[in-house]
Design an enzyme around this catalytic site. Structure first.
Site, PDB file in Angstrom:
ATOM      1  N   HIS A  80       0.844  -1.209   0.000  1.00 34.01           N
ATOM      2  CA  HIS A  80       0.000   0.000   0.000  1.00 34.01           C
ATOM      3  C   HIS A  80       0.877   1.256   0.000  1.00 34.01           C
ATOM      4  O   HIS A  80       0.557   2.243  -0.665  1.00 34.01           O
ATOM      5  CB  HIS A  80      -0.882   0.043   1.257  1.00 34.01           C
ATOM      6  CG  HIS A  80      -1.894  -1.060   1.353  1.00 34.01           C
ATOM      7  ND1 HIS A  80      -1.813  -2.059   2.293  1.00 34.01           N
ATOM      8  CD2 HIS A  80      -3.016  -1.307   0.628  1.00 34.01           C
ATOM      9  CE1 HIS A  80      -2.843  -2.871   2.153  1.00 34.01           C
ATOM     10  NE2 HIS A  80      -3.578  -2.452   1.160  1.00 34.01           N
ATOM     11  N   GLY A  94      -3.026  -2.124  -6.785  1.00 35.60           N
ATOM     12  CA  GLY A  94      -1.900  -3.059  -6.871  1.00 35.60           C
ATOM     13  C   GLY A  94      -2.205  -4.189  -7.844  1.00 35.60           C
ATOM     14  O   GLY A  94      -3.327  -4.708  -7.892  1.00 35.60           O
TER      15      GLY A  94
END
Ligand code: PAF
Length: 299
Positions: free
Chosen positions: A37, A149
């Site tokens: 993250h 992601g």
């Protein structure tokens, strides 16, 4: 850093930013932040004037019997990490703020061609939950760019398609998977693994590495790549493999030749934990190694 839980307050804060002509990068998360993250946040910081992070464990993307209740949560730690990373706005609403009356209400249903297999096969409704909550976030934030992601590869394909089909005008930026030094793809769910399972989980990235390497050999077919990866997975009996597929990176259709850009994707259960991982056959090897271009494959 502003921590905002209310949609009206969020709109006021964003309006001030917009009036100042600032660009906005949004990093949607379900919290329990890890280095993966933080790499999205860092990239958003490089590419935008302001960075917002949403922290929301979205109930509609969990099926019955899945891990919604036990999904790891640590808001104090997440806020400290965001502050340290230079985030400007954290949006951390209660469920009722995004789902008044506890009902999903209007939902966004992505096309079956993208959701009918891979993770969608064992998680019916999951991608409708993801597309719905991300469309709410896009409507609220109206960001210039949003960061996701590539570990959740099918999710990225679904969201790119949603943005195109619903004319959101948000630039979807995909960020490479970060791995632990031993190759395990970073995930908030890795916290569920026992020490023994943590070792067994390495078979996933080893299988992807073997498949990636097989694809570099001359004359190989998609089946050869899959069989090579499958034999590595078979060496770890604790893994209950849900799928191993080689698919087109945009349409997610099974790849029939290695001439098109492909992604080798795997999902497996290890005890009570479901893990996913993938590798683009055109990109770098998951565990390192030569970054051979496909044209450089040895005859
Ligand atoms: O990838 C995630 O963490 C979630 O699926 C997302 C995109 C934040 C939507 O809840």
């Amino acid at each position: 850093m502003d921590v905002i839980r209310d949609n009206a307050a969020l709109r006021r804060r964003l309006e001030a930013s917009r009036r100042a002509g600032e660009s906005l990068g949004l990093v949607p998360t379900m919290g329990y932040l890890h280095a993966g993250h933080l790499s999205l946040i860092a990239q958003a910081g490089r590419e935008n004037d302001r960075v917002a992070v949403s922290i929301f464990v979205n109930p509609t993307q969990f099926g019955p019997g899945e891990d919604f209740a036990r999904y790891p949560r640590d808001e104090a730690r997440d806020l400290a990490l965001c502050e340290e990373a230079g985030v400007d706005i954290v949006y951390a609403p209660e469920v009722a703020m995004l789902y008044p009356n506890g009902q999903p209400g209007t939902v966004v249903v992505p096309p079956e061609s993208l959701t009918g297999h891979l993770c969608g096969a064992s998680r019916p409704g999951h991608f409708t939950g993801v597309a719905t909550v991300v469309s709410k976030l896009f409507a609220l934030f109206q960001p210039d760019r949003a960061y996701f992601g590539l570990k959740d590869f099918q999710q990225t394909a679904v969201l790119k398609r949603m943005v195109a089909d619903l004319c959101f005008g948000v630039d979807v930026v995909l960020v490479p998977t970060l791995r632990e030094p031993d190759g395990l793809a970073m995930s908030s769910r890795n916290v569920y693994l026992s020490a023994e399972e943590r070792q067994q989980a390495l078979a996933l990235s080893r299988a992807l590495q073997a498949g990636w390497e097989a694809a570099r050999r001359s004359g190989v077919s998609p089946d050869d790549v899959l069989n090579t990866a499958r034999s590595v997975l078979a060496g770890e009996p604790a893994l209950e493999v849900q799928y191993l597929e080689l698919v087109d990176q945009d349409t997610l259709a099974p790849l029939e030749t290695l001439e098109r850009p492909g992604v080798l994707a795997v999902a497996a259960r290890l005890g009570r934990t479901r893990l996913i991982d993938n590798v683009s056959l055109e990109g770098p090897a998951p565990l390192g190694g030569d970054r051979l271009d496909r044209l450089e494959r040895k005859p």
